[in-house]
Design a protein around this motif. Sequence first.
Motif, PDB file in Angstrom:
ATOM      1  N   ILE A  42       0.486  -1.032   0.003  1.00 59.87           N
ATOM      2  CA  ILE A  42       0.189  -0.440   0.179  1.00 59.87           C
ATOM      3  C   ILE A  42       1.006   1.262  -0.544  1.00 59.87           C
ATOM      4  N   GLN A  43       2.197   1.071   0.711  1.00 64.28           N
ATOM      5  CA  GLN A  43       2.619   2.490   0.884  1.00 64.28           C
ATOM      6  C   GLN A  43       3.638   2.374  -0.256  1.00 64.28           C
ATOM      7  N   TRP A  44       3.627   1.272  -1.639  1.00 64.97           N
ATOM      8  CA  TRP A  44       4.331   2.047  -2.838  1.00 64.97           C
ATOM      9  C   TRP A  44       3.348   2.666  -3.858  1.00 64.97           C
ATOM     10  N   PRO A  45       2.244   3.043  -4.042  1.00 64.56           N
ATOM     11  CA  PRO A  45       1.461   4.067  -4.913  1.00 64.56           C
ATOM     12  C   PRO A  45       1.183   5.455  -4.035  1.00 64.56           C
ATOM     13  N   ILE A  46       1.071   5.090  -2.320  1.00 72.64           N
ATOM     14  CA  ILE A  46       0.977   6.068  -1.298  1.00 72.64           C
ATOM     15  C   ILE A  46       2.460   7.263  -1.512  1.00 72.64           C
ATOM     16  N   SER A  47       3.860   6.335  -1.721  1.00 73.42           N
ATOM     17  CA  SER A  47       4.874   7.044  -1.510  1.00 73.42           C
ATOM     18  C   SER A  47       5.405   8.119  -2.782  1.00 73.42           C
ATOM     19  N   ILE A  48       5.022   7.112  -3.943  1.00 74.73           N
ATOM     20  CA  ILE A  48       5.027   7.649  -5.156  1.00 74.73           C
ATOM     21  C   ILE A  48       3.969   9.498  -5.422  1.00 74.73           C
ATOM     22  N   TYR A  49       3.451   8.653  -4.815  1.00 75.15           N
ATOM     23  CA  TYR A  49       2.452  10.388  -5.239  1.00 75.15           C
ATOM     24  C   TYR A  49       2.449  11.221  -4.394  1.00 75.15           C
ATOM     25  N   PHE A  51       5.704  12.033  -2.261  1.00 73.42           N
ATOM     26  CA  PHE A  51       6.946  12.338  -2.738  1.00 73.42           C
ATOM     27  C   PHE A  51       6.734  13.379  -4.056  1.00 73.42           C
ATOM     28  N   SER A  52       5.903  12.801  -5.100  1.00 68.50           N
ATOM     29  CA  SER A  52       6.672  13.183  -5.910  1.00 68.50           C
ATOM     30  C   SER A  52       5.946  14.981  -6.127  1.00 68.50           C
ATOM     31  N   ARG A  53       4.642  15.048  -5.203  1.00 70.15           N
ATOM     32  CA  ARG A  53       3.933  16.093  -5.506  1.00 70.15           C
ATOM     33  C   ARG A  53       4.001  17.055  -3.959  1.00 70.15           C
ATOM     34  N   GLY A  54       5.423  16.805  -3.562  1.00 68.17           N
ATOM     35  CA  GLY A  54       5.553  17.298  -2.265  1.00 68.17           C
ATOM     36  C   GLY A  54       4.914  17.367  -1.454  1.00 68.17           C
ATOM     37  N   LYS A  55       4.035  16.522  -1.177  1.00 66.96           N
ATOM     38  CA  LYS A  55       2.899  16.498   0.185  1.00 66.96           C
ATOM     39  C   LYS A  55       3.626  15.643   1.249  1.00 66.96           C
ATOM     40  N   VAL A  62      -1.055  10.428   6.551  1.00 66.82           N
ATOM     41  CA  VAL A  62      -1.643   9.228   5.866  1.00 66.82           C
ATOM     42  C   VAL A  62      -1.078   7.754   6.966  1.00 66.82           C
ATOM     43  N   THR A  63       0.401   7.347   5.591  1.00 68.08           N
ATOM     44  CA  THR A  63       1.130   6.044   6.788  1.00 68.08           C
ATOM     45  C   THR A  63       0.791   6.354   8.687  1.00 68.08           C
ATOM     46  N   SER A  64       0.819   7.406   9.007  1.00 65.49           N
ATOM     47  CA  SER A  64       0.725   6.978  10.463  1.00 65.49           C
ATOM     48  C   SER A  64      -0.573   6.792  10.386  1.00 65.49           C
ATOM     49  N   LEU A  65      -1.851   6.464  10.084  1.00 64.58           N
ATOM     50  CA  LEU A  65      -3.182   6.492  10.785  1.00 64.58           C
ATOM     51  C   LEU A  65      -2.657   4.279   9.696  1.00 64.58           C
ATOM     52  N   LEU A  66      -1.830   4.397   9.285  1.00 70.20           N
ATOM     53  CA  LEU A  66      -2.448   2.860   8.712  1.00 70.20           C
ATOM     54  C   LEU A  66      -1.665   2.331   9.382  1.00 70.20           C
ATOM     55  N   LEU A  67      -0.271   2.523   9.830  1.00 69.59           N
ATOM     56  CA  LEU A  67       0.552   1.789  10.428  1.00 69.59           C
ATOM     57  C   LEU A  67      -0.140   1.619  12.277  1.00 69.59           C
ATOM     58  N   ILE A  68      -1.030   2.559  12.888  1.00 64.91           N
ATOM     59  CA  ILE A  68      -1.651   2.438  13.917  1.00 64.91           C
ATOM     60  C   ILE A  68      -3.080   1.651  13.849  1.00 64.91           C
ATOM     61  N   LEU A  69      -3.213   1.927  12.598  1.00 61.59           N
ATOM     62  CA  LEU A  69      -4.889   0.518  12.436  1.00 61.59           C
ATOM     63  C   LEU A  69      -3.902  -1.068  11.915  1.00 61.59           C
ATOM     64  N   TYR A  70      -2.940  -1.125  11.462  1.00 59.94           N
ATOM     65  CA  TYR A  70      -2.111  -2.328  11.536  1.00 59.94           C
ATOM     66  C   TYR A  70      -1.862  -2.903  12.797  1.00 59.94           C
ATOM     67  N   LEU A  71      -1.423  -1.729  13.446  1.00 62.10           N
ATOM     68  CA  LEU A  71      -1.175  -2.332  15.292  1.00 62.10           C
ATOM     69  C   LEU A  71      -2.943  -2.681  16.062  1.00 62.10           C
TER      70      LEU A  71
END
Length: 207
Positions: A42-49, A51-55, A62-71
């Motif tokens: 899931i991190q693959w398209p999120i990180s590409i999107y 970082f390519s747009r400077g967001k 988004v990554t923090s929420l995903l990590l918390i949901l995973y935990l």
Amino acid sequence: MTNKQFAFAVTGSLISILFFIIVNYLTTPGTIWFIYPTLALIQWPISIYCFSRGKVKEYSLVTSLLLILYLNWENQMHSPEHLWFLYPAFAIIWWPILMFAGHYARTLSMALIGSLGVIVSYGLLNALVSPQFPWAIFPAYAVLWWPLAIYFSSKKKWFNFSVWAAIMSAVFFITANTITTTDIWAIYPIFALTWWPLSMHYYRRAR
């Protein structure tokens, strides 16, 4: 990054996730393990999107929420009787908070608010979830270095910083000694700490 590259990342991620789900179901249906590679895919398209747009800020959120949901999922699957995912969750959420704070994250006000927030949150977690041992003093001690360092570094009062840091550390070691054992061991790190302000004092006098 073009729309085609992002579409390829999304498609590749979805196909790979589907593949792992099928393999998981066919080989070991009693053990759900596909979630582990799924988190990385899931991190693959999120990180590409992002970082390519400077967001970068949005990426941290988004990554923090995903990590918390995973935990949380791990917690509910393996040990639902104890909500241990809250321990790292309180630390993870500070990543997007500091990212969105921007330049304000380097200020003393942010350090005071942040350290107070960490102390209160982990103090409540200690009292409500695991009151058997007052472990909240450990993250409290660690986070208090944040405002202490920012304040004295901005004033360039290095000797004062060493004095207050040594006092704070001595109080921490005495408290930890008291709540952990009847043996007196705090004197050893406290003795070592006294050399910090002493060396700073004599170095300043020598100059």
